[in-house]
Design a protein around this motif. Sequence first.
Motif, PDB file in Angstrom:
ATOM      1  N   ARG A 109       0.806  -1.217   0.000  1.00 56.28           N
ATOM      2  CA  ARG A 109       0.000   0.000   0.000  1.00 56.28           C
ATOM      3  C   ARG A 109       0.845   1.276   0.000  1.00 56.28           C
ATOM      4  O   ARG A 109       0.504   2.260   0.641  1.00 56.28           O
ATOM      5  CB  ARG A 109      -0.971   0.015   1.192  1.00 56.28           C
ATOM      6  CG  ARG A 109      -1.941  -1.147   1.221  1.00 56.28           C
ATOM      7  CD  ARG A 109      -2.912  -1.080   2.399  1.00 56.28           C
ATOM      8  NE  ARG A 109      -3.795   0.073   2.270  1.00 56.28           N
ATOM      9  CZ  ARG A 109      -3.724   1.145   3.037  1.00 56.28           C
ATOM     10  NH1 ARG A 109      -2.805   1.237   3.988  1.00 56.28           N
ATOM     11  NH2 ARG A 109      -4.567   2.144   2.870  1.00 56.28           N
ATOM     12  N   VAL A 110       1.972   1.251  -0.708  1.00 58.44           N
ATOM     13  CA  VAL A 110       2.764   2.480  -0.807  1.00 58.44           C
ATOM     14  C   VAL A 110       1.933   3.553  -1.493  1.00 58.44           C
ATOM     15  O   VAL A 110       1.071   3.270  -2.326  1.00 58.44           O
ATOM     16  CB  VAL A 110       4.081   2.250  -1.583  1.00 58.44           C
ATOM     17  CG1 VAL A 110       4.988   1.281  -0.840  1.00 58.44           C
ATOM     18  CG2 VAL A 110       3.805   1.750  -3.001  1.00 58.44           C
ATOM     19  N   ASP A 111       2.187   4.789  -1.129  1.00 57.64           N
ATOM     20  CA  ASP A 111       1.407   5.898  -1.682  1.00 57.64           C
ATOM     21  C   ASP A 111       1.765   6.188  -3.132  1.00 57.64           C
ATOM     22  O   ASP A 111       0.966   6.782  -3.865  1.00 57.64           O
ATOM     23  CB  ASP A 111       1.609   7.152  -0.830  1.00 57.64           C
ATOM     24  CG  ASP A 111       1.075   6.968   0.583  1.00 57.64           C
ATOM     25  OD1 ASP A 111      -0.029   6.404   0.720  1.00 57.64           O
ATOM     26  OD2 ASP A 111       1.762   7.360   1.540  1.00 57.64           O
ATOM     27  N   ALA A 112       2.953   5.808  -3.551  1.00 59.72           N
ATOM     28  CA  ALA A 112       3.380   5.995  -4.939  1.00 59.72           C
ATOM     29  C   ALA A 112       4.603   5.128  -5.188  1.00 59.72           C
ATOM     30  O   ALA A 112       5.279   4.687  -4.252  1.00 59.72           O
ATOM     31  CB  ALA A 112       3.695   7.465  -5.230  1.00 59.72           C
ATOM     32  N   ILE A 113       4.876   4.895  -6.463  1.00 64.75           N
ATOM     33  CA  ILE A 113       6.060   4.138  -6.869  1.00 64.75           C
ATOM     34  C   ILE A 113       6.846   4.961  -7.873  1.00 64.75           C
ATOM     35  O   ILE A 113       6.282   5.483  -8.832  1.00 64.75           O
ATOM     36  CB  ILE A 113       5.672   2.786  -7.518  1.00 64.75           C
ATOM     37  CG1 ILE A 113       4.954   1.882  -6.508  1.00 64.75           C
ATOM     38  CG2 ILE A 113       6.916   2.068  -8.054  1.00 64.75           C
ATOM     39  CD1 ILE A 113       4.396   0.596  -7.112  1.00 64.75           C
ATOM     40  N   VAL A 114       8.161   5.079  -7.637  1.00 64.59           N
ATOM     41  CA  VAL A 114       9.069   5.690  -8.603  1.00 64.59           C
ATOM     42  C   VAL A 114       9.780   4.540  -9.307  1.00 64.59           C
ATOM     43  O   VAL A 114      10.389   3.694  -8.659  1.00 64.59           O
ATOM     44  CB  VAL A 114      10.097   6.604  -7.913  1.00 64.59           C
ATOM     45  CG1 VAL A 114      11.029   7.229  -8.949  1.00 64.59           C
ATOM     46  CG2 VAL A 114       9.391   7.694  -7.113  1.00 64.59           C
ATOM     47  N   LEU A 115       9.696   4.524 -10.628  1.00 63.37           N
ATOM     48  CA  LEU A 115      10.184   3.364 -11.375  1.00 63.37           C
ATOM     49  C   LEU A 115      11.161   3.758 -12.472  1.00 63.37           C
ATOM     50  O   LEU A 115      10.839   4.571 -13.342  1.00 63.37           O
ATOM     51  CB  LEU A 115       8.996   2.621 -12.008  1.00 63.37           C
ATOM     52  CG  LEU A 115       9.324   1.479 -12.970  1.00 63.37           C
ATOM     53  CD1 LEU A 115      10.035   0.350 -12.236  1.00 63.37           C
ATOM     54  CD2 LEU A 115       8.050   0.974 -13.651  1.00 63.37           C
ATOM     55  N   ALA A 116      12.368   3.172 -12.422  1.00 67.85           N
ATOM     56  CA  ALA A 116      13.305   3.209 -13.547  1.00 67.85           C
ATOM     57  C   ALA A 116      13.218   1.820 -14.172  1.00 67.85           C
ATOM     58  O   ALA A 116      13.885   0.889 -13.728  1.00 67.85           O
ATOM     59  CB  ALA A 116      14.722   3.519 -13.080  1.00 67.85           C
ATOM     60  N   THR A 117      12.378   1.671 -15.166  1.00 71.21           N
ATOM     61  CA  THR A 117      11.999   0.354 -15.646  1.00 71.21           C
ATOM     62  C   THR A 117      13.113  -0.359 -16.401  1.00 71.21           C
ATOM     63  O   THR A 117      13.912   0.266 -17.102  1.00 71.21           O
ATOM     64  CB  THR A 117      10.750   0.444 -16.540  1.00 71.21           C
ATOM     65  OG1 THR A 117      10.376  -0.864 -16.971  1.00 71.21           O
ATOM     66  CG2 THR A 117      11.007   1.330 -17.748  1.00 71.21           C
ATOM     67  N   SER A 118      13.123  -1.668 -16.261  1.00 74.89           N
ATOM     68  CA  SER A 118      14.032  -2.521 -17.022  1.00 74.89           C
ATOM     69  C   SER A 118      13.353  -3.054 -18.280  1.00 74.89           C
ATOM     70  O   SER A 118      13.935  -3.842 -19.013  1.00 74.89           O
ATOM     71  CB  SER A 118      14.506  -3.699 -16.156  1.00 74.89           C
ATOM     72  OG  SER A 118      15.232  -3.238 -15.052  1.00 74.89           O
ATOM     73  N   GLY A 119      12.100  -2.632 -18.498  1.00 75.97           N
ATOM     74  CA  GLY A 119      11.365  -3.067 -19.674  1.00 75.97           C
ATOM     75  C   GLY A 119      10.582  -4.342 -19.417  1.00 75.97           C
ATOM     76  O   GLY A 119      10.877  -5.106 -18.498  1.00 75.97           O
ATOM     77  N   GLY A 120       9.536  -4.529 -20.211  1.00 74.07           N
ATOM     78  CA  GLY A 120       8.780  -5.772 -20.132  1.00 74.07           C
ATOM     79  C   GLY A 120       7.712  -5.835 -19.063  1.00 74.07           C
ATOM     80  O   GLY A 120       7.112  -6.895 -18.864  1.00 74.07           O
ATOM     81  N   SER A 121       7.451  -4.726 -18.357  1.00 76.69           N
ATOM     82  CA  SER A 121       6.462  -4.779 -17.276  1.00 76.69           C
ATOM     83  C   SER A 121       5.251  -3.887 -17.547  1.00 76.69           C
ATOM     84  O   SER A 121       4.528  -3.519 -16.628  1.00 76.69           O
ATOM     85  CB  SER A 121       7.114  -4.361 -15.950  1.00 76.69           C
ATOM     86  OG  SER A 121       7.671  -3.064 -16.057  1.00 76.69           O
ATOM     87  N   ALA A 122       5.023  -3.550 -18.810  1.00 78.70           N
ATOM     88  CA  ALA A 122       3.925  -2.639 -19.154  1.00 78.70           C
ATOM     89  C   ALA A 122       2.569  -3.197 -18.722  1.00 78.70           C
ATOM     90  O   ALA A 122       1.709  -2.461 -18.231  1.00 78.70           O
ATOM     91  CB  ALA A 122       3.928  -2.343 -20.649  1.00 78.70           C
ATOM     92  N   ALA A 123       2.358  -4.503 -18.896  1.00 81.41           N
ATOM     93  CA  ALA A 123       1.072  -5.100 -18.518  1.00 81.41           C
ATOM     94  C   ALA A 123       0.835  -4.996 -17.015  1.00 81.41           C
ATOM     95  O   ALA A 123      -0.271  -4.676 -16.569  1.00 81.41           O
ATOM     96  CB  ALA A 123       1.027  -6.563 -18.963  1.00 81.41           C
ATOM     97  N   ALA A 124       1.890  -5.254 -16.235  1.00 86.73           N
ATOM     98  CA  ALA A 124       1.768  -5.151 -14.771  1.00 86.73           C
ATOM     99  C   ALA A 124       1.494  -3.714 -14.358  1.00 86.73           C
ATOM    100  O   ALA A 124       0.679  -3.452 -13.459  1.00 86.73           O
ATOM    101  CB  ALA A 124       3.044  -5.656 -14.108  1.00 86.73           C
ATOM    102  N   ILE A 125       2.172  -2.776 -14.996  1.00 80.68           N
ATOM    103  CA  ILE A 125       1.966  -1.360 -14.683  1.00 80.68           C
ATOM    104  C   ILE A 125       0.544  -0.941 -15.009  1.00 80.68           C
ATOM    105  O   ILE A 125      -0.116  -0.233 -14.240  1.00 80.68           O
ATOM    106  CB  ILE A 125       2.985  -0.502 -15.447  1.00 80.68           C
ATOM    107  CG1 ILE A 125       4.388  -0.757 -14.898  1.00 80.68           C
ATOM    108  CG2 ILE A 125       2.642   0.983 -15.352  1.00 80.68           C
ATOM    109  CD1 ILE A 125       5.491  -0.146 -15.727  1.00 80.68           C
ATOM    110  N   ASP A 126       0.044  -1.397 -16.148  1.00 79.44           N
ATOM    111  CA  ASP A 126      -1.322  -1.074 -16.556  1.00 79.44           C
ATOM    112  C   ASP A 126      -2.324  -1.563 -15.516  1.00 79.44           C
ATOM    113  O   ASP A 126      -3.276  -0.852 -15.162  1.00 79.44           O
ATOM    114  CB  ASP A 126      -1.598  -1.713 -17.923  1.00 79.44           C
ATOM    115  CG  ASP A 126      -2.938  -1.283 -18.499  1.00 79.44           C
ATOM    116  OD1 ASP A 126      -3.243  -0.077 -18.439  1.00 79.44           O
ATOM    117  OD2 ASP A 126      -3.676  -2.144 -19.003  1.00 79.44           O
ATOM    118  N   ALA A 127      -2.109  -2.789 -15.006  1.00 81.69           N
ATOM    119  CA  ALA A 127      -3.011  -3.350 -14.004  1.00 81.69           C
ATOM    120  C   ALA A 127      -2.965  -2.547 -12.705  1.00 81.69           C
ATOM    121  O   ALA A 127      -4.004  -2.277 -12.091  1.00 81.69           O
ATOM    122  CB  ALA A 127      -2.654  -4.811 -13.740  1.00 81.69           C
ATOM    123  N   LEU A 128      -1.765  -2.149 -12.300  1.00 79.42           N
ATOM    124  CA  LEU A 128      -1.641  -1.389 -11.055  1.00 79.42           C
ATOM    125  C   LEU A 128      -2.292  -0.022 -11.175  1.00 79.42           C
ATOM    126  O   LEU A 128      -2.949   0.456 -10.241  1.00 79.42           O
ATOM    127  CB  LEU A 128      -0.163  -1.234 -10.683  1.00 79.42           C
ATOM    128  CG  LEU A 128       0.582  -2.520 -10.295  1.00 79.42           C
ATOM    129  CD1 LEU A 128       2.008  -2.188  -9.888  1.00 79.42           C
ATOM    130  CD2 LEU A 128      -0.137  -3.239  -9.167  1.00 79.42           C
TER     131      LEU A 128
END
Length: 335
Positions: A117-136
């Motif tokens: 339940r973090v209030d926000a996420i700062v992400l330097a992506t390694s790629g390949g996680s677009a679907a997970a990000i979309d769901a979140l």
Amino acid sequence: MSKATIKQVAAEADVSTATVSRVLNDNGYVSPEVKERVFAAIAKLNYQPSAIARSLKQDKTFMIGVIAPDISNPYFMGISRGIEDVVGPEGFQLLFCSSDEAPEKETRLLQLLHEKRVDAIVLATSGGSAAAIDALIGNGQRIVLIDRRLEAGGETPALDLVAEDNASCAYDLTRALLDDGHVRIGIVNGLTRVSTGRERLEGVLRALKERGVEDKLLLYSGDFSTEGGMRAVRRFLREKERPTAIVSLNNRMSHGVLLELVRGGLRIPGDMAVASFGEVEAGQLLKEPRLYYVDQAPYEMGLRAGEILLRRIRGENGAHEPANEIFRHEIKQMH
């Protein structure tokens, strides 16, 4: 010994539990005399407020997750320090995670932070996680991108982004070597599934093409690691026609380039000129290295990301377009 409860504190101070809550959260008026009784009761009973209960009531955990490819990299440490200096005074704490440039691990970390339940996420992506990000995002998770863009395609909405003008900076960096008369140049690039790898290579190729020497380049695709830079140098030195200069497109790989050149007894820049996307502290140990580098500003990028985070968490400017902060850096030379 069992932990004291808020009811016990209220009984000791001879007030209601609501009054104790107002004192703890500094929410609403409570007379100085009553506050003194409440704090005295808290001290006597050694009462420890429940962070979980407080976060449920306020709908905030005051925690921000930071996912970086390598949290030991000074570049990402600088970004994190900038974020912390902005959000820390507002009561927020950072949770640091390293994805190790592994998309599967990044996806797991995203889900874990969301479950925390973090209030926000700062992400330097390694790629390949677009679907997970979309769901979140669909579940209401706030995400701010730092340093790297999401891969093209998919239905993920535009997110706040703080990044560098990678293509232009890499172009300028390569031009510095070309202007010094170098024609055969070794390029140490990072992962091309990541936006920084693609964009920086694009800038290098544009500079070489303008000079008509793109056919003379030597390209090594590394992994943004020190070992990757070392392997690139070993490969370049095996070439029948060695390059006279190396462009390394990440500070960690640049460190490996310098290490391998020095171990091989080559003089910098006499035997091999070097240009780095990002300053390499080890270069200061060399005698007159004349090392070109992109003068990055990770701390300032972190400050800007922190400001965006607070604005999103507070719900300010919610109807506005996502922030798109792009930093353009100067090329400097280490003497």
